[in-house]
Design a protein around this motif. Structure first.
Motif, PDB file in Angstrom:
ATOM      1  N   ILE A  63       0.837  -1.211   0.000  1.00  0.00           N
ATOM      2  CA  ILE A  63       0.000   0.000   0.000  1.00  0.00           C
ATOM      3  C   ILE A  63       0.868   1.256   0.000  1.00  0.00           C
ATOM      4  CG2 ILE A  63      -1.660   1.311   1.393  1.00  0.00           C
ATOM      5  CD1 ILE A  63      -2.890  -1.520   2.064  1.00  0.00           C
ATOM      6  N   VAL A  64       1.926   1.238   0.805  1.00  0.00           N
ATOM      7  CA  VAL A  64       2.825   2.411   0.826  1.00  0.00           C
ATOM      8  C   VAL A  64       3.494   2.566  -0.536  1.00  0.00           C
ATOM      9  CG1 VAL A  64       4.951   3.338   1.839  1.00  0.00           C
ATOM     10  CG2 VAL A  64       3.196   2.345   3.311  1.00  0.00           C
ATOM     11  N   TYR A  65       3.885   1.462  -1.137  1.00  0.00           N
ATOM     12  CA  TYR A  65       4.542   1.518  -2.447  1.00  0.00           C
ATOM     13  C   TYR A  65       3.591   2.104  -3.503  1.00  0.00           C
ATOM     14  CZ  TYR A  65       7.464  -0.040  -6.343  1.00  0.00           C
ATOM     15  OH  TYR A  65       8.256  -0.086  -7.466  1.00  0.00           O
ATOM     16  N   THR A  66       2.320   1.672  -3.472  1.00  0.00           N
ATOM     17  CA  THR A  66       1.333   2.223  -4.406  1.00  0.00           C
ATOM     18  C   THR A  66       1.181   3.725  -4.197  1.00  0.00           C
ATOM     19  OG1 THR A  66       0.145   0.119  -4.329  1.00  0.00           O
ATOM     20  CG2 THR A  66      -1.058   1.997  -5.214  1.00  0.00           C
ATOM     21  N   ALA A  67       1.130   4.137  -2.930  1.00  0.00           N
ATOM     22  CA  ALA A  67       0.985   5.571  -2.632  1.00  0.00           C
ATOM     23  C   ALA A  67       2.191   6.352  -3.155  1.00  0.00           C
ATOM     24  CB  ALA A  67       0.829   5.767  -1.118  1.00  0.00           C
ATOM     25  N   VAL A  68       3.371   5.788  -2.995  1.00  0.00           N
ATOM     26  CA  VAL A  68       4.588   6.482  -3.461  1.00  0.00           C
ATOM     27  C   VAL A  68       4.555   6.625  -4.985  1.00  0.00           C
ATOM     28  CG1 VAL A  68       7.101   6.211  -3.724  1.00  0.00           C
ATOM     29  CG2 VAL A  68       6.029   5.795  -1.509  1.00  0.00           C
ATOM     30  N   ILE A  69       4.138   5.571  -5.673  1.00  0.00           N
ATOM     31  CA  ILE A  69       4.084   5.634  -7.148  1.00  0.00           C
ATOM     32  C   ILE A  69       3.096   6.714  -7.593  1.00  0.00           C
ATOM     33  CG2 ILE A  69       3.304   4.388  -9.213  1.00  0.00           C
ATOM     34  CD1 ILE A  69       4.535   1.857  -8.022  1.00  0.00           C
ATOM     35  N   PHE A  70       1.920   6.749  -6.963  1.00  0.00           N
ATOM     36  CA  PHE A  70       0.939   7.741  -7.391  1.00  0.00           C
ATOM     37  C   PHE A  70       1.349   9.159  -6.992  1.00  0.00           C
ATOM     38  CE2 PHE A  70      -1.497   4.177  -8.678  1.00  0.00           C
ATOM     39  CZ  PHE A  70      -2.278   4.661  -9.707  1.00  0.00           C
ATOM     40  N   ALA A  71       2.065   9.292  -5.882  1.00  0.00           N
ATOM     41  CA  ALA A  71       2.600  10.616  -5.532  1.00  0.00           C
ATOM     42  C   ALA A  71       3.600  11.053  -6.600  1.00  0.00           C
ATOM     43  CB  ALA A  71       3.263  10.565  -4.158  1.00  0.00           C
ATOM     44  N   ALA A  72       4.422  10.113  -7.067  1.00  0.00           N
ATOM     45  CA  ALA A  72       5.386  10.434  -8.130  1.00  0.00           C
ATOM     46  C   ALA A  72       4.657  10.821  -9.412  1.00  0.00           C
ATOM     47  CB  ALA A  72       6.298   9.230  -8.377  1.00  0.00           C
ATOM     48  N   LEU A  73       3.552  10.141  -9.692  1.00  0.00           N
ATOM     49  CA  LEU A  73       2.801  10.457 -10.918  1.00  0.00           C
ATOM     50  C   LEU A  73       2.159  11.845 -10.831  1.00  0.00           C
ATOM     51  CD1 LEU A  73       1.199   6.947 -11.594  1.00  0.00           C
ATOM     52  CD2 LEU A  73       2.887   8.104 -13.030  1.00  0.00           C
ATOM     53  N   ILE A  74       1.646  12.180  -9.642  1.00  0.00           N
ATOM     54  CA  ILE A  74       1.083  13.536  -9.466  1.00  0.00           C
ATOM     55  C   ILE A  74       2.208  14.567  -9.654  1.00  0.00           C
ATOM     56  CG2 ILE A  74       0.030  15.125  -7.795  1.00  0.00           C
ATOM     57  CD1 ILE A  74      -2.032  13.128  -8.641  1.00  0.00           C
TER      58      ILE A  74
ATOM     59  N   VAL B 146      -6.198   5.035  -8.494  1.00  0.00           N
ATOM     60  CA  VAL B 146      -5.592   4.616  -7.231  1.00  0.00           C
ATOM     61  C   VAL B 146      -6.664   4.061  -6.282  1.00  0.00           C
ATOM     62  CG1 VAL B 146      -5.589   6.823  -5.959  1.00  0.00           C
ATOM     63  CG2 VAL B 146      -3.790   5.164  -5.555  1.00  0.00           C
ATOM     64  N   ILE B 147      -7.846   4.659  -6.311  1.00  0.00           N
ATOM     65  CA  ILE B 147      -8.935   4.132  -5.474  1.00  0.00           C
ATOM     66  C   ILE B 147      -9.281   2.705  -5.915  1.00  0.00           C
ATOM     67  CG2 ILE B 147     -11.413   4.386  -4.977  1.00  0.00           C
ATOM     68  CD1 ILE B 147     -10.893   7.459  -5.058  1.00  0.00           C
TER      69      ILE B 147
END
Lengths: 52, 565
Positions: free
Chosen positions: A32-43, B71-72
């Protein structure tokens, strides 16, 4: 070899390494943290592309 | 090669290229908001979800909406896969997926990749298949077409600030396109013998007194969206080679049509949206020429047979039948495989690992071209637009004209963003594949040595990054390296490509639309189509030539000198 094991050699069957509750919880946190990091990078990449 | 084989290939292309034209005009009407027969349902969805359908979105808002929704959905799918043992419709009492495999699978289905590092009938319940995976097949396909629609709108006028509303596009594409076609195709599959049930798996007793478990479930509907949404994730591991997913040659033809038709329809929709049908046909023509050439090449490679088999006394007449369904034979198998790799579907009715080296190289090369022949639903269209921009830029450099495409001036910003998007894909494929082959874990995943092993790893990273999802059968994909590595490649291959594309669309939309002059480079004739094909092959494909030479090409020459791996 059964056809179900043909394509990916039986996927995730690892009987020799039975996961513990603790290792599973750690796996969930990592995923979950890894997914969040990837999407933060995409933003962040959106901002980068705006400034190009 | 046989007359029947050529006839089958010709039939597929006639039906696909012919059917794409009315479908493209229909999609254009959906994107323009002219389809209203489900308006009450549409309004209900907007009311429940709090969507203001009249709210325009700039490219940044459109992109952020896409990322947030994705993401959701990844988190939701992850939760379903981890908790499936507590959820309904699990007659086989299948346990939770491991965290890293759930991450890989959630990333895979949210990005329209449908890479399957798991054995579906052993590791996913019927409920998780239908309410987890199949739902994402609709959403990811609709999201791709929505982005394509946003790119189309960029060329429709001058000084546009909005690319549309992402949620409205997503809703309309699902309601007016994906659901109706899926229901009709699903019913045809049921009629042909494909199961659609929540019953537990069947048990058959064999003549020798043994027993065999036969997987059944809600297969037919999932099969329909699997192909029509260019998803590719099979309900069972054997994918479309399984008689329940693909019962007859007629369902094989239907599935081949479903997976190709939307990719070819979108350029037609584009031509209709901008009021210049010839422009759409130019892109459609470039896609078709490459795909037809690939189909002929793969058929020829497989039909000639394996020289080692022939030397051992096997008849050359049927061609290389290893890994192919006897029900279908060479031509339907190769046409399906080329269609599924020319689009981002990745479904299989035969197994690429068993193809002749050149027969397997062509599907991999189609993916490496950037999935534009005709590519995934939506993604194929916006990727070929990127190549069209690069083509007019190259043409402008050659003849000293200011590059412009459809009245929009193409400047440094658009070219930088276009090259950035192309290089992101190259980076993940070559660096990811190369790194994996340097590690013990990566080497341990391979089933074969030498060039064939290199091809397996290169194919895996190509397939994940290009959001295709097919695999060479030999690789063991469920390892920490490949679960997280390929999952990352899928996410960046999808979204880090879409972001610059939407940035280009936003930039072009805001520009004034220039009238055509004698200095305008025509982009609707044969010269432009030839230039576009050249740019796709040189920019998209030649970057991978050294790796392909060490893999399938080296294996081809080794095979003909009697060496196998």
């Amino acid at each position: 070899v059964p056809i179900s094991e043909w394509r990916f050699n039986a996927g995730s069957s690892h009987p020799h390494a039975k996961p513990t509750r603790r290792s599973l919880a750690m796996g969930d946190i990592i995923s979950i943290v890894y997914t969040a990091v990837i999407f933060a990078a995409l933003i962040g990449f959106v901002t980068f592309c705006r400034k190009v | 090669m046989t007359l029947a084989g050529w006839a089958y290939i010709a039939l597929v292309f006639i039906l696909v290229l012919g059917g794409a034209i009315p479908l493209g005009l229909y999609i254009a009407r959906i994107l323009k908001g002219e389809m209203r027969f489900l308006a009450p349902v549409e309004r209900g969805i907007y009311a429940i979800c709090g969507i203001d359908q009249k709210r325009p979105m700039r490219w940044q808002q459109y992109t952020v909406a896409l990322l947030l929704l994705s993401v959701i959905h990844i988190v939701l799918l992850y939760a379903i896969l981890r908790l499936q043992q507590y959820l309904p419709f699990n007659p086989q009492h299948i346990g939770p997926m491991s965290p890293r495999l759930a991450f890989n699978t959630a990333a895979s289905f949210a990005t329209n990749t449908n890479w399957q590092a798991y054995v579906p009938e052993q590791q996913i319940s019927n409920g998780a298949q239908m309410f987890g995976l199949a739902v994402h097949m609709f959403i990811s396909a609709a999201a791709g077409i929505a982005v394509a629609g946003a790119v189309m709108r960029a060329f429709t006028g001058s000084g546009l600030q909005s690319l549309g509303n992402f949620y409205v596009d997503l809703t309309r594409i699902t309601l007016y396109l994906l659901l109706p076609v899926t229901i009709v195709a699903g019913l045809f599959l049921v009629w042909s013998g494909s199961p659609q049930t929540f019953a537990p798996f069947a048990t058959a007793h064999t003549l020798l007194g043994g027993s065999q478990t036969i997987a059944v479930g809600p297969m037919a509907m999932q099969e329909a969206i699997k192909e029509f949404g260019t998803n590719g994730g099979g309900f069972v591991n054997a994918n479309s080679a399984h008689p329940f997913e693909n019962p007859t040659i007629w369902t094989n033809l239907l599935e081949n049509w479903l997976l190709l038709v939307t990719g070819f329809a979108l350029p037609i929709a584009f031509g209709s949206m901008i009021g210049r049908p010839r422009q759409g046909f130019a892109l459609y023509g470039a896609m078709a020429i490459i795909l037809i050439a690939a189909c002929i090449g793969t058929y020829a490679a497989e039909a000639q047979g394996n020289p080692l088999h022939i030397a051992a006394g096997v008849s050359a007449a049927p061609g290389n039948m290893e890994g192919k369904e006897v029900r279908f034979g060479i031509a339907p198998s190769t046409t399906f495989n080329v269609g599924a790799t020319g689009t981002s579907t990745g479904a299989v009715d035969s197994f690429t690992d068993s193809y002749m080296p050149l027969g397997g190289a062509i599907p991999m090369f189609l993916m490496q071209l950037g999935e534009v022949t005709p590519g995934g639903v939506g993604s194929g269209f916006y990727t070929i637009v990127i190549f069209a921009l690069l083509s007019v830029f190259v043409a402008g450099l050659m003849v000293g004209r200011t590059p412009e495409y459809l009245g929009k001036k193409v400047q440094a910003k658009e070219i930088k963003l276009a090259m950035l998007s192309v290089l992101i894909l190259t980076f993940f494929i070559l660096v990811g594949g190369g790194f994996s082959l340097l590690t013990k874990s990566g080497l341990g995943s391979l089933a074969n040595a030498g060039p064939h092993g290199l091809s397996e790893m290169l194919y895996a990273w190509t397939s994940a990054t290009e959001n295709n999802g097919s695999a060479m059968a030999g690789i063991s994909a469920d390892t920490p390296l490949l679960d997280y590595g390929l999952g990352t490649a899928m996410l960046f291959g999808r979204f880090a490509f879409m972001i610059p594309v939407l940035a280009i669309a936003g930039s072009l939309a805001a520009k004034p639309k220039l009238p055509e002059s004698s200095g305008t480079f025509p982009t609707d004739n044969a010269l432009f189509v030839a230039l576009l094909i050249g740019v796709i092959i040189i920019l998209g494909g030649l970057q991978f030539m050294p790796a392909d030479t060490l893999g399938p090409l080296a294996e081809h020459f080794a095979l003909f000198s009697g060496k196998t791996y």
